[in-house]
Each structure stands twice: as structure tokens, then as C-alpha cells.
Design a protein around this motif. Structure first.
Motif, PDB file in Angstrom:
ATOM      1  N   SER A  21     -11.797  -5.425   2.326  1.00 47.31           N
ATOM      2  CA  SER A  21     -11.316  -4.982   1.012  1.00 47.31           C
ATOM      3  C   SER A  21     -11.782  -5.919  -0.097  1.00 47.31           C
ATOM      4  O   SER A  21     -12.280  -7.022   0.148  1.00 47.31           O
ATOM      5  N   LEU A  24      -7.371  -9.166  -4.154  1.00 48.24           N
ATOM      6  CA  LEU A  24      -6.217  -8.681  -4.912  1.00 48.24           C
ATOM      7  C   LEU A  24      -5.360  -9.881  -5.311  1.00 48.24           C
ATOM      8  O   LEU A  24      -4.960 -10.682  -4.447  1.00 48.24           O
ATOM      9  N   ARG A  30       4.082  -9.180  -9.690  1.00 45.84           N
ATOM     10  CA  ARG A  30       4.048  -8.334  -8.488  1.00 45.84           C
ATOM     11  C   ARG A  30       5.166  -8.740  -7.528  1.00 45.84           C
ATOM     12  O   ARG A  30       5.845  -7.897  -6.953  1.00 45.84           O
ATOM     13  N   SER A  68       2.900  -4.570   2.746  1.00 43.59           N
ATOM     14  CA  SER A  68       2.959  -3.330   1.967  1.00 43.59           C
ATOM     15  C   SER A  68       1.662  -3.055   1.208  1.00 43.59           C
ATOM     16  O   SER A  68       1.448  -1.940   0.724  1.00 43.59           O
ATOM     17  N   LEU A  69       0.802  -4.043   1.102  1.00 40.92           N
ATOM     18  CA  LEU A  69      -0.468  -3.869   0.404  1.00 40.92           C
ATOM     19  C   LEU A  69      -1.540  -3.219   1.279  1.00 40.92           C
ATOM     20  O   LEU A  69      -2.666  -2.993   0.814  1.00 40.92           O
ATOM     21  N   PRO A  71      -2.154  -0.114   2.137  1.00 37.65           N
ATOM     22  CA  PRO A  71      -2.877   1.005   1.516  1.00 37.65           C
ATOM     23  C   PRO A  71      -3.872   0.556   0.437  1.00 37.65           C
ATOM     24  O   PRO A  71      -4.969   1.110   0.336  1.00 37.65           O
ATOM     25  N   ALA A  72      -3.515  -0.434  -0.358  1.00 37.81           N
ATOM     26  CA  ALA A  72      -4.429  -0.935  -1.393  1.00 37.81           C
ATOM     27  C   ALA A  72      -5.662  -1.570  -0.759  1.00 37.81           C
ATOM     28  O   ALA A  72      -6.782  -1.396  -1.255  1.00 37.81           O
ATOM     29  N   PHE A  73      -5.468  -2.279   0.333  1.00 34.27           N
ATOM     30  CA  PHE A  73      -6.606  -2.885   1.031  1.00 34.27           C
ATOM     31  C   PHE A  73      -7.502  -1.806   1.640  1.00 34.27           C
ATOM     32  O   PHE A  73      -8.728  -1.876   1.544  1.00 34.27           O
ATOM     33  N   GLU A  75      -7.952   1.141   0.607  1.00 35.50           N
ATOM     34  CA  GLU A  75      -8.603   1.866  -0.488  1.00 35.50           C
ATOM     35  C   GLU A  75      -9.967   1.294  -0.856  1.00 35.50           C
ATOM     36  O   GLU A  75     -10.866   2.031  -1.240  1.00 35.50           O
ATOM     37  N   THR A  76     -10.127  -0.025  -0.775  1.00 38.98           N
ATOM     38  CA  THR A  76     -11.392  -0.637  -1.187  1.00 38.98           C
ATOM     39  C   THR A  76     -12.243  -1.120  -0.022  1.00 38.98           C
ATOM     40  O   THR A  76     -13.347  -1.623  -0.238  1.00 38.98           O
ATOM     41  N   ARG A 107      -7.390 -10.633   0.552  1.00 40.47           N
ATOM     42  CA  ARG A 107      -8.232  -9.505   0.937  1.00 40.47           C
ATOM     43  C   ARG A 107      -8.026  -9.277   2.421  1.00 40.47           C
ATOM     44  O   ARG A 107      -7.532 -10.161   3.137  1.00 40.47           O
TER      45      ARG A 107
END
Length: 151
Positions: A21, A24, A30, A68-69, A71-73, A75-76, A107
Motif C-alpha cells: 500500500s 498513511l 485520526r 481497522s485501516l 480496507p484503506a491499505f 485500496e492502494t 503501510r
């Protein structure tokens, strides 16, 4: 970001890296928003002044915030183009190995552990996620994510 055309393209990649990823930033805002969302306002996360005298010299992110991150990881890190939907099926072997100081960057590295066919051309993937904290010697988190994807 790695790109795959269809779910089946991952099947021969069991045991291999399938993506990394983007970085972030984990800032105090946050962390505070996560504390508000979960009701976990432990001082080590949200009281900046008190945390300066704590065991880590400042506030740290919640372990579950790091997790919880996912999905964000995802995504990229990689994309599977011919995928209509994806569902989180569960997690295995979650470990929070090292703290994440507020102000650091994270990341995730993804390695495909298993690929199992499902009905209608779908597949269940078990993916090892290793979360790296910029400059740290140990990973912040290692978890096995189980995801179901459908074309």
C-alpha cells in the motif's frame, strides 16, 4: 499498485507478494476520532501531555485502529478489475507487535496465503497483511485477512 484482471489471476500466486500500500499518516486527529467512534479513550492514546510521561514518550495509536485501516491499505496495494463485490469473511492470527507512535506513517505489505474457489467464479482469499511503521525495526501489526470476492 499491482493490477490483476480477474480473481483467478491470483490463484497461481499463493505464497507470493501481491502488493504494497501507499503510506498513511497516523495523526492525533485520526486517533481521537477512532477513540470517539469506539469509546476507547485510554490516556495512552488521547492525552498527549500525560502520554509524554508514559512508556512510549508520547501517544500511540490503538491497535484496533491499525487493524481497522485494512480496507484503506487494500485500496492502494492492488486492484482486481473484474470484481463485482468483496466481503470481509474474518481474520486469523492478529498480532500487534510494536506500538504506532502518533505522527508516524504506516503501510501494509500483502502476501497471498490461500486461494479457494467459490460458486459462480468467486474465490476466498487468505491474505497476510504486515503493517510497517516507517523507521521501526518490527512490524506494527500482522494479521491474516479472509476475503470473499465475486466477479
Amino acid at each position: 499498485m499491482k493490477n490483476f484482471e480477474k480473481i483467478a489471476d491470483l490463484q497461481p500466486l499463493v505464497g507470493e507478494s501481491i502488493g504494497t500500500s501507499d503510506w498513511l499518516l497516523i495523526d492525533q486527529q485520526r486517533v481521537n476520532l477512532f477513540a470517539d467512534a469506539t469509546g476507547d479513550h485510554q490516556w495512552i492514546h488521547v492525552d498527549v501531555e500525560r502520554a509524554k510521561d508514559g512508556p512510549f514518550g508520547g501517544p500511540i495509536a490503538h491497535g484496533f485502529l491499525t487493524l481497522s485501516l485494512l480496507p484503506a491499505f487494500f485500496e492502494t496495494a492492488f486492484e482486481i478489475h473484474e470484481t463485482r463485490s468483496g466481503l470481509n469473511y474474518g481474520l486469523d492470527k492478529v498480532r500487534f507487535i510494536a506500538p504506532v507512535p502518533v505522527g508516524s506513517r504506516l503501510r501494509a505489505h500483502f502476501r497471498l496465503l490461500a486461494w479457494e474457489a467459490l460458486a459462480a467464479g468467486g474465490a476466498q482469499l487468505k491474505i497476510e497483511m504486515t503493517v510497517e511503521c516507517d523507521g521501526a525495526k518490527k512490524p506494527a501489526c500482522v494479521a491474516e485477512s479472509i476475503t470473499r470476492l465475486f466477479p
